[in-house]
Design a protein around this motif. Structure first.
Motif, PDB file in Angstrom:
ATOM      1  N   TRP A 102       0.606   7.704  -6.109  1.00  0.00           N
ATOM      2  CA  TRP A 102      -0.557   8.565  -6.322  1.00  0.00           C
ATOM      3  C   TRP A 102      -0.236  10.002  -5.928  1.00  0.00           C
ATOM      4  O   TRP A 102      -0.637  10.953  -6.614  1.00  0.00           O
ATOM      5  CB  TRP A 102      -1.744   8.064  -5.501  1.00  0.00           C
ATOM      6  N   LYS A 105       0.821  -1.216   0.000  1.00  0.00           N
ATOM      7  CA  LYS A 105       0.000   0.000   0.000  1.00  0.00           C
ATOM      8  C   LYS A 105       0.851   1.262   0.000  1.00  0.00           C
ATOM      9  O   LYS A 105       0.490   2.260  -0.615  1.00  0.00           O
ATOM     10  CB  LYS A 105      -0.924   0.001   1.216  1.00  0.00           C
ATOM     11  N   LYS A 154       0.322   4.465  -2.546  1.00  0.00           N
ATOM     12  CA  LYS A 154      -0.054   5.796  -2.064  1.00  0.00           C
ATOM     13  C   LYS A 154       1.000   6.841  -2.425  1.00  0.00           C
ATOM     14  O   LYS A 154       0.664   7.982  -2.782  1.00  0.00           O
ATOM     15  CB  LYS A 154      -0.267   5.751  -0.556  1.00  0.00           C
ATOM     16  N   TYR A 184      -7.658   5.353  -7.565  1.00  0.00           N
ATOM     17  CA  TYR A 184      -6.367   5.919  -7.944  1.00  0.00           C
ATOM     18  C   TYR A 184      -6.101   5.657  -9.430  1.00  0.00           C
ATOM     19  O   TYR A 184      -6.333   4.539  -9.927  1.00  0.00           O
ATOM     20  CB  TYR A 184      -5.235   5.279  -7.143  1.00  0.00           C
TER      21      TYR A 184
END
Length: 395
Positions: free
Chosen positions: A337, A330, A334, A369
């Protein structure tokens, strides 16, 4: 290696098969078939093409075998396979790229014994190495006739019968020898000689014949490879060096060929080479690419724009390359993004030698995303698409 152990370059390329008596020529087919060693036409054809190639096309007054030390054999293989693949190989790498049951494995891994090596065995070993390195489409060293049959396809006999095929092979090899000596193929003389042996059928096969002659000249150790696309690059640099090509792209084509043949080592290549591979794929798909410095790049490895993008416009893609054994988590998703958002890019792309984890995939889906993943299987598809093996010599 002493002077007595060294094979002269020209002599090594012209190693001929064992000389055959003329009286054998008419009876080879019946003896091979009747012996029960070969029962199908295809297998007999391969033997006959090789025999004809040996007795007609390579009729030189040299021995069909040569005696040499194992160390000299390794040097010769490294030179021939390296020169034709563009990859410089150590003796250990030679061993690693031959099948475990290859007949010369023991000779190369054992003591520095004196070996007796047949010219066809030597040529086949060079071919095996070229195939393992991704520089050839098949193992071994096919004869020119076999290459032409493969090029013409399964209905080749509708254009040439066996005897005509053998005559074409003999003519083509004669002109390749002349080309190897003079540096130039005499197309007019080739056309005339083919016209004399197969008449008007010459036109239907000429393009395919020139294509296989080009590959034959490039790959066969019976010919001295004079033209070089550049100095051989050490295979170890794919795994140990951060240095990418200065000109001609972001990733060496020889490494593309190699990885397409050895996909199991993709995980082991240098991280910077992996970034270069990603940038090369994007360039070949029409993007304008900016490859980051590699270190201290702020988490962005590659930026890509459409070919018609205006100067100063935001990138269409922000790319993060992850050559890792673990799946993408993750945190990576993130962070990418955030980079996409900060640079007003259209989307983000994660390129990995593994895959995205289920948890990270759920985050991408749940938060919508604009991030996609090119996993290991996708990267292998890139390599297959970019592969350019069996590069011939310009005739």
């Amino acid at each position: 290696m002493s002077g007595s152990d060294r094979i002269g370059a020209k002599d090594r390329y012209w190693l001929a098969r064992e000389p055959k008596e003329k009286k054998q020529r008419g009876g080879i087919a019946s003896r091979v078939v009747m012996s029960g060693l070969l029962s199908d036409f295809g297998a007999w054809l391969r033997i006959h093409l090789r025999w004809r190639c040996a007795t007609v096309c390579y009729n030189r007054s040299v021995m069909g075998h040569i005696n040499m030390l194992a160390s000299s054999f390794a040097v010769a293989l490294s030179e021939d396979a390296g020169e034709r693949s563009g990859l410089a190989l150590s003796r250990q790498q030679l061993i690693e790229h031959l099948d475990k049951d290859h007949p010369f494995q023991i000779a190369l891994t054992g003591e520095d014994d004196l070996l007796r090596i047949g010219s066809d065995e030597y040529a086949d070993t060079v071919g095996d190495l070229l195939f393992a390195l991704g520089a050839a489409d098949q193992p071994g060293m096919p004869t020119l006739g076999e290459r032409l049959i493969g090029k013409l396809g399964p209905d080749w006999m509708s254009r040439l019968n066996l005897e005509a095929m053998l005559e074409v092979e003999a003519v083509a090899l004669h002109h390749l020898h002349r080309r190897n000596e003079t540096g130039k193929l005499d197309h007019d003389a080739l056309n005339t000689d083919l016209e004399n042996v197969i008449g008007g059928r010459r036109k239907a096969i000429m393009d395919d014949l020139l294509a296989v002659m080009s590959v034959e000249l490039a790959q066969s150790p019976y010919f001295t490879r004079i033209e070089r696309t550049g100095d051989p690059v050490a295979l170890t640099s794919l795994f140990e060096s951060e240095q990418l090509p200065i000109t001609g792209g972001f990733f060496d084509q020889r490494f593309v060929n190699y990885l397409s043949a050895k996909p199991e080592v993709l995980q082991e290549i240098n991280w910077r080479q992996f970034e270069g591979l990603t940038a090369e794929w994007l360039v070949r798909n029409g993007y304008n690419v900016e490859l980051g410095p590699g270190r201290d790049d702020g988490g962005v490895d590659v930026r890509a724009w459409n070919a018609d993008a205006k100067p100063g416009s935001p990138p269409v893609l922000i790319v993060q390359c992850k050559r890792e054994k673990r799946k993408i988590g993750k945190v990576v998703v993130k962070a990418l993004w955030a980079d996409v958002h900060a640079e007003s890019a259209y989307a983000g792309l994660i390129v990995t030698t593994n895959d995205i984890s289920p948890g990270a995939a759920k985050v991408v889906e749940a938060r919508a995303y604009p991030v996609t993943v090119a996993n290991r299987n996708e990267v292998l598809r890139w390599l297959t698409a970019m592969r350019k093996p069996a590069a011939g010599v310009c005739l």
